[in-house]
Write an enzyme that holds these catalytic residues in place. Structure first.
Site: not given
Ligand code: UGA
Length: 437
Positions: A154, A256-257, A260, A267, A327
Site C-alpha cells: 500500500e 517532499f522538499l 523541517g 513508516c 505530521k
Molecule cells: C508514508 C508514505 O508517504 C506513504 O506513501 C506510505 O504508504 C506510508 O508511509 C507507509 O509506508 O505506510 P506517512 O508515514 O503517513 O506515509 O506520512 P508522509 O506524509 O509520507 O510523511 C512522513 C514524514 O515526512 C512526516 O513526519 C512529515 O512531516 C515528513 N515530511 C514530509 C517532511 O519532513 N517534509 C516533507 O516535505 C514531507
C-alpha cells in the site's frame, strides 16, 4: 469476492473499509477484542479523516464484519490480506514474527484456493518465507489447498489514507502464479472502473522492493532538502526559495522538499533502516540510506540548538510546544520528532506547555508534569519561547500579534517554516525558521 484482512491497525482497517466500499464482502480479524468492539460499532480506534463514515457504511450494509475468530475470518476467503505489524528491531530489520504467524493461521484454516497477499511492509524476499510458512503448516496438516502468495504493497499516507486507497497513483501486484494475478485483478476491477491508474503486475520480489524503494526515496528527498537547509543557514541563502525553484523542474517536483525537523511516523524511519539492513544481508552496502537516517536524526537537534542560542539556559524557562503528532492530520506520535525535543526540554529543566489538535490523549501519560493547553494560542501564554513542531493548518491562523502579546520573551522557533518570517520579524519577534538566513 470474499476478502479477509488480518490485523486491523491503520493499514488493515483502511484496507477493510475500502474493500467493502468497492462491494466486496470483507471480514476483519484482530486479536485485540477492544479494537474489534469499537469497529463493530462503526467507529475508528484512531484518528483518520473519512474512515468513520466508510466503516459505518460498511457495517450497516453488512459487507464489513469484524471478529476475533480465526476460523470464521478465513474460511471461504478468496484473498487474505496480511496487515499485521512489522515493528523495527534494534538491528534495523523488522520483526516478521506476526507475518509468519498470520501465514501459518491461513494454512491451518483454509479449505479452498486462497490468495495470501502481503500488505504489511516487508523486506524483499519475505514472500518466499511466507510461501515456506504456508507449505510447512499445510504439510503438517496433510492438506493440498492451492495457496498463492502475492505482494500488494500500500502507498497510503496517514491523514489521507482513504483517498490514497480508493484513488491511488498506482496499484502494484506481485504474484508468482496466474491464479494470484487473476484473483487480484478481480479484487481491483471495481476500483479501476471508477479511477483509472497504472496497474503494475509483476513478480513478488519486485513488488516488495517497489515499496521499500518508494519510501526510502521519499525519505531521502526530505533528508536532502534538510541537508541543503544547513548549507542555506551557513551561507545566508533561503531554502524555501531554493525548494520552490527546484520544484519547478518537472524532473524534481516540489513535493517532499519541505525542510523541517525531519520525517517521523511508523513508516519512513523503520523502512529506511530495514531497506539498508536487507540490502546489506544480500551483499550490498547501501550507505546512502544510513546518511538519510543520520541527517534525519540531526534535523531533530535543530530546534534545541536555536533555542539555546536565544534563551541561553533553558533550565527554569517555560517553553510552549505546538504540535506533537509526527505530521498534521493524524494523532499518531510514533517516532514523532516532537518527542525527542520535549524529552530534551525536560532533561534541561524547562517547564513545558503542550498543545496538539488531536494527539493530546496520546501524550498526557508520557509527560505528566507538562501543562496541556486548550488551544495553540493558550499554550503560548507566559512562555519564554515557542517551538512549532507540527504544521497543523490551525496554527497558521496564529498571528505575529498573538505571538507578541502572549509570549513572555519574543522567541519563536518555527521548525516547520509555517509562519510568515518577515511579518514576525516586523512585529518585533526573534523568529527563526529552518534554512532561512
Ligand atoms: C508514508 C508514505 O508517504 C506513504 O506513501 C506510505 O504508504 C506510508 O508511509 C507507509 O509506508 O505506510 P506517512 O508515514 O503517513 O506515509 O506520512 P508522509 O506524509 O509520507 O510523511 C512522513 C514524514 O515526512 C512526516 O513526519 C512529515 O512531516 C515528513 N515530511 C514530509 C517532511 O519532513 N517534509 C516533507 O516535505 C514531507
Amino acid at each position: 469476492m470474499k476478502i479477509t484482512v488480518l490485523g486491523i491497525g491503520h493499514v488493515g482497517l483502511v484496507t477493510a473499509g475500502c474493500m467493502a466500499e468497492l462491494g466486496h464482502e470483507v471480514v476483519g480479524y484482530d486479536v485485540d477484542e477492544s479494537k474489534i468492539e469499537v469497529v463493530r460499532s462503526g467507529r475508528t480506534p484512531f484518528y483518520e479523516p473519512g474512515l468513520d463514515e466508510l466503516l459505518q457504511k460498511g457495517v450497516a450494509s453488512g459487507r464489513l464484519t469484524v471478529t476475533v475468530d480465526q476460523g470464521a475470518a478465513i474460511a471461504g476467503a478468496d484473498v487474505v490480506f496480511i496487515c499485521v505489524g512489522t515493528p523495527g528491531l534494534p538491528h534495523g530489520g523488522p520483526n516478521l514474527t506476526y507475518v509468519q504467524e498470520a501465514a501459518a493461521m491461513v494454512a491451518r484454516v483454509a479449505t479452498g484456493p486462497v490468495v495470501v497477499a502481503e500488505k504489511s511492509t516487508v523486506p524483499v524476499q519475505t514472500g518466499a518465507r511466507v510461501r515456506q510458512a504456508l507449505q510447512m503448516e499445510a504439510a503438517a496438516r496433510d492438506t493440498e489447498v492451492l495457496m498463492s502468495v502475492v505482494s500488494n504493497p500500500e502507498f497510503l499516507r496517514e491523514g489521507s489514507a482513504v483517498q490514497d486507497t480508493l484513488r491511488p497513483d498506482r496499484i502494484v501486484v506481485g504474484a508468482d502464479d496466474e491464479h494470484g494475478h487473476d484473483v487480484m485483478r478481480r479484487v481491483y476491477a471495481p476500483m479501476l472502473a471508477q479511477h483509472d491508474c497504472p496497474y503494475v503486475a509483476t513478480d513478488v520480489p519486485t513488488a516488495e522492493l517497489i515499496k521499500h524503494a518508494s519510501n526510502a526515496f521519499l525519505a531521502t528527498k526530505i533528508s536532502f532538502i534538510n541537508a541543503v537547509s544547513r548549507v542555506c543557514e551557513l551561507s545566508g541563502a533561503d531554502v524555501e526559495v531554493v525548494a520552490d525553484a527546484m520544484g519547478h523542474d518537472a524532473r524534481i517536483g516540489r513535493a517532499f522538499l519541505n525542510a523541517g525537523i525531519g520525517y517521523g511516523g511508523s513508516c519512513f524511519p523503520k523502512d529506511v533502516r530495514a531497506f539498508d539492513r536487507i540490502a546489506s544481508e544480500l551483499g550490498y552496502d547501501f550507505g546512502m540510506l544510513r546518511e538519510t537516517d543520520k541527517i534525519n536524526r540531526e534535523a531533530r537537534e535543530w530546534p534545541m540548538r536555536r533555542l539555546r542560542e536565544h534563551l541561553w539556559n533553558v533550565a527554569g524557562k517555560t517553553v510552549a510546544v505546538l504540535g506533537v503528532a509526527f505530521k498534521p492530520g493524524t494523532d499518531d506520535i510514533r517516532e514523532a520528532p516532537s518527542l525527542d525535543i520535549i524529552g530534551e526540554l525536560i532533561e534541561e529543566g524547562a517547564n513545558i506547555r503542550l498543545h496538539d489538535p488531536v494527539a493530546m490523549d496520546q501524550i498526557r501519560d508520557l509527560f505528566p508534569d507538562a501543562h496541556f493547553a486548550a488551544s495553540g494560542v493558550e499554550a503560548l501564554d507566559g512562555a519564554h519561547a515557542v517551538i512549532l513542531c507540527t504544521e497543523w493548518p490551525e496554527y497558521g491562523e496564529i498571528t505575529p500579534a498573538d505571538l507578541k502579546a502572549r509570549l513572555e520573551y519574543p522567541v519563536v522557533i518555527d521548525a516547520r517554516n509555517l509562519w510568515d518570517l518577515a511579518a514576525m520579524r516586523d512585529a518585533g519577534l526573534t523568529a527563526v525558521q529552518v534554512g532561512r538566513g
